[in-house]
Motif scaffolding. Structure first.
Motif, mmCIF file in Angstrom:
data_model
loop_
_atom_site.group_PDB
_atom_site.id
_atom_site.type_symbol
_atom_site.label_atom_id
_atom_site.label_comp_id
_atom_site.label_asym_id
_atom_site.label_seq_id
_atom_site.Cartn_x
_atom_site.Cartn_y
_atom_site.Cartn_z
ATOM 1 N N ARG A 46 3.587 21.926 -16.230
ATOM 2 C CA ARG A 46 3.397 22.941 -17.258
ATOM 3 C C ARG A 46 2.528 22.354 -18.363
ATOM 4 N NH1 ARG A 46 8.625 23.734 -21.187
ATOM 5 N NH2 ARG A 46 8.916 21.566 -21.693
ATOM 6 N N ARG A 47 2.448 21.023 -18.369
ATOM 7 C CA ARG A 47 1.575 20.401 -19.355
ATOM 8 C C ARG A 47 0.241 20.030 -18.758
ATOM 9 N NH1 ARG A 47 4.959 15.839 -22.136
ATOM 10 N NH2 ARG A 47 3.926 14.820 -20.406
ATOM 11 N N ALA A 74 -1.567 20.912 -22.356
ATOM 12 C CA ALA A 74 -1.340 22.343 -22.373
ATOM 13 C C ALA A 74 -0.110 22.697 -21.551
ATOM 14 C CB ALA A 74 -2.544 23.068 -21.795
ATOM 15 N N HIS A 75 0.650 23.635 -22.017
ATOM 16 C CA HIS A 75 1.819 24.072 -21.275
ATOM 17 C C HIS A 75 1.418 25.187 -20.318
ATOM 18 C CE1 HIS A 75 3.615 21.886 -24.483
ATOM 19 N NE2 HIS A 75 4.801 21.996 -23.927
#
Lengths: 516, 516
Positions: A8-9, A28-29
């Motif tokens: 998710r990152r 970034a998620h």
């Protein structure tokens, strides 16, 4: 238990690439729905990378009957391993014994520590000593063939302790291993498949990988790892674990210069273009421990007029440095122990080369060429990287070596060989077996170091488990071997020890995954 | 926008510590409900660490009227900065000009590259040159006081270019900065508050920190970072960004030995016990770029009979190494340029010390002692680490120095000073101003290197922004300065440059955060 992606990152979601900016922001998620992941396939073991460590691990695991997936980001299998010299050190082996060569664990470790500047992790070198002969048997069973009854006397080693691979390159291991694996139904191997991220369960165990199939490496990009979004996303489960065998980062233009700003984008490397830091850096994100990452090793017997590894390395190394001599054109004289470790020779050569590119000249003669593997001579002769002449005077004229001093230096060197004592650089001469530079034709070739191996990487324990910096214990389900790891070689490695390193820790990881 | 913690992969949730195992597995995921975080407080800027870089950043930001939180894990503010020597290099400054000392950016960078083995990031050294005089003005405005019209001639520098802090230690900056900040309503400073994790928004911007208040560092633990679960969890928002100023890891017994296995747990360090790698490693998890992490620097003028930094360092450095001489007891002779950089001297001393702990002896006389800061002499005399005698013979007898050779060597050294030329080690002697070792009483002190500074760390750009290895661009909202960063000093730093480094990049980060 539900599975969670760390990704998710992550940015590298090619499946949703259209939604992402060209270069997405750090960390970034991902979207909400990635808390549970849908797997596109399940395996017992997933191997990332297809060089020595990856092949050895996959072979061990597949032979144990487990279901294996091996992913390789490039269009062909084998990585750098397929193109490297391929000879393999093995301390205290039966061929040495038969030839009366006295070796020991202490001598092997002392040799490694010398060029490694003392910062090697000796608990890992101990594994190479304890398992070295097992590795020889393992690769022989796999189909690798060594030149019988022969021990190479490689630079930095105090005694001959390296097996010579018949094929003349690392393909001698990779090809037979690949051929066997490709016939096994329980082994799936995919090229053009790029590792993007780990899948972890809620307890932090590595339970799978996110990758992109149909990815195409693009060497024209400033950074393929950051910019390339090709391929389609797949998520695969690894029931027993994941093996990281993704190699080093000698071709990672950005990351290598961060570590050593003297290395500029045009600095050549012996490595294949896919040798980047992506997998290493992603492992740091799940807490893998970095060690000694800034040590870049140069190979001190490359040819400055070839791109990359080229075809001249084995000739220069085994003919001119193991048995012949190397001189500074400006003085006509030797300037180093040609049989020292790679760091010592690289430092000496860079000093001679300086800003005016005064490449040293490596020299040998017909008797030496007849003593080495014929395949080492053919290719450079065909490529005309080596100059051949009937007299030493012609060699001097061709390269612009200071002639009188050079002729005297050859005589001096030959006398050292005869007396068994190098009074200038204390080189070990007893394994020259009396070979001097006397018999025409004579050979000369220019020499320059190129980036060859990135010494540091992830911390592993003797079981090839990746150690977490958050717990100081293994990250469950995560193994690594070969150039993506660090510690074995310290600041600089000796020739032929990396082959032993990668094959041994690949084998060890495979053994442990098979019983996991 | 909802905020997400990265810490679902973190262990360090003291608030739910009861539910966690003593040492939780790597990369453990947190509970379901951490997708959105409840902040316990909001600030404009959060500063992690309270040494030079942290104080300078907090000061700049607080003076700009922003709301600041500074967190410090130990019981007192200041970190190593408060106990270090505190003198500060500044290339090309007005005091040099007034004294006719010719300096330049090129000379400064060349000096740094020499001990740094050429791997310094010169784009960061350039910041120190361009902003050095701004930093001097800034810290003077903060209340720091330098000895007027004085330039120290520190080891490895080609010219005198270092301001001497009146207080005799880094407390000369920390105390006045702290006193001002503690009176400002918009600045909150908390001790015993340990950084555990970042809070990121969905785009990867750093928007806050997870920390533990009421935490108590426990020096008896093998690894405080891994084992210590004390304190209660707090999550604070940072509207403009987070500054990492958490220092180095010279006291991180586990991590430093991973980087250099020669460093054993008993290897002493000049650092305060809280100097561990926790914050650095957590930053790697969000993609901060590691560089040159394995380079540990030793301080080559420590006393082996004191714990830690001790009280003798300034005396040995400024009296004996800047102006006096150092000998090998066994030979009675000098063995190095006492004014070289730290790496060169450390290497030379370790060779002399060997396995039998043959500590070198540093020597000076009354005229030298009268020329240095009196505070440098008082403490070691009181602690009796320095031996004082009326004759050089007594010095030789006391330490067991080979006497005749030693007496001859002192004469030889004095002659070098008079002639302005060190024929043995090419030390720069012109700034000795004729001071020799001639006037009783004479002083002698044993010397040993201790781990002092961990050279590598996070990659920052000249704006003090932390660079992501995933994008090669700044991680939004994340800044760093001082010892947690790498690159400025390369493999080894010169004395007094770290003070300039930490204060300058703290100031720069503060400027950028104020206008963020």
């Amino acid at each position: 238990m539900a599975q969670f992606e760390t990704s998710r990152r992550s940015l590298l979601k090619a499946g949703t690439a259209a939604a992402a900016a060209a270069i997405a922001p750090a960390a970034a998620h991902a979207s909400e729905n990635d808390k549970s992941v849908k797997f596109d396939g399940e395996y017992d073991v997933i191997v990332v990378g297809s060089g020595f460590a990856g092949m050895a691990c996959a072979y061990k695991v597949a032979k144990a009957g487990l279901k294996v997936l091996m992913i390789e980001k490039m269009g062909v299998f084998g990585g750098n391993s397929a193109i490297c010299g391929g000879n393999m050190a093995c301390p205290v082996n039966p061929v040495q014994k038969a030839q009366g060569i006295k070796d020991s664990e202490e001598l092997f470790i002392a040799d490694c520590l010398k060029d490694g500047l003392g910062i090697n992790h000796t608990e890992l070198l101990d594994v190479l000593y304890r398992r070295g002969n097992d590795t020889v048997k393992f690769v022989t069973d796999c189909g690798a063939e060594f030149v019988p009854n022969k021990m190479l006397f490689e630079g930095g080693h105090s005694v001959p302790r390296s097996y010579e691979i018949k094929a003349g390159s690392g393909s001698g291991y990779i090809v037979p291993m690949y051929e066997t694996l490709s016939k096994m139904k329980n082994c799936v191997m995919k090229t053009r498949t790029k590792f993007d991220d780990f899948v972890l369960d809620k307890d932090g165990r590595v339970t799978g990988v996110v990758c992109r199939e149909g990815y195409r490496f693009n060497r024209k990009l400033a950074s393929d790892d950051v910019e390339n979004k090709t391929g389609h996303r797949r998520v695969y489960k690894a029931r027993k674990g994941v093996m990281l065998a993704a190699g080093g980062f000698s071709r990672d233009i950005w990351f290598r210069q961060v570590q050593d700003p003297r290395v500029v984008p045009s600095t050549d490397s012996t490595n294949q273009p896919g040798a980047t830091a992506g997998v290493l850096l992603k492992a740091l994100e799940i807490g893998a421990t970095p060690l000694q990452i800034s040590w870049l090793q140069f190979l001190p017997y490359c040819n400055p007029h070839e791109d990359g590894f080229g075809v001249t390395v084995n000739f220069t190394n085994h003919a001119c440095m193991d048995l012949g001599m190397v001189v500074n054109k400006k003085t006509g004289k030797r300037f180093m122990d040609e049989h020292a470790g790679r760091k010592i020779k690289t430092d000496a050569e860079l000093k001679v080369i300086g800003k005016d590119k005064n490449y040293p000249i490596a020299i040998c003669d017909d008797s030496i060429v007849k003593a080495i593997n014929p395949s080492f001579v053919k290719a450079p002769l065909a490529a005309k990287t080596v100059f051949v002449a009937n007299t030493l005077e012609e060699i001097a004229d061709h390269f612009g070596i200071k002639k009188d001093a050079f002729l005297a230096e050859v005589k001096r060197f030959n006398q050292f060989v005869k007396e068994g004592e190098d009074k200038d650089f204390h080189r070990i001469l007893k394994f020259n077996n009396g070979l001097t530079i006397s018999k025409p034709p004579f050979y000369g070739v220019e020499v320059a170091p190129k980036i060859h191996h990135t010494m540091g990487g992830l911390l592993i324990n003797p079981e090839a488990q990746v150690i977490s910096s958050k717990t100081h214990k293994p990250i469950p389900g995560l193994y690594a071997g070969g150039e993506i790891t660090g510690g074995v070689h310290g600041a600089s490695r000796l020739g032929t020890v990396a082959v032993l390193d990668a094959l041994t820790f690949g084998m060890v990881a495979g053994e442990n995954l098979a019983k996991a």
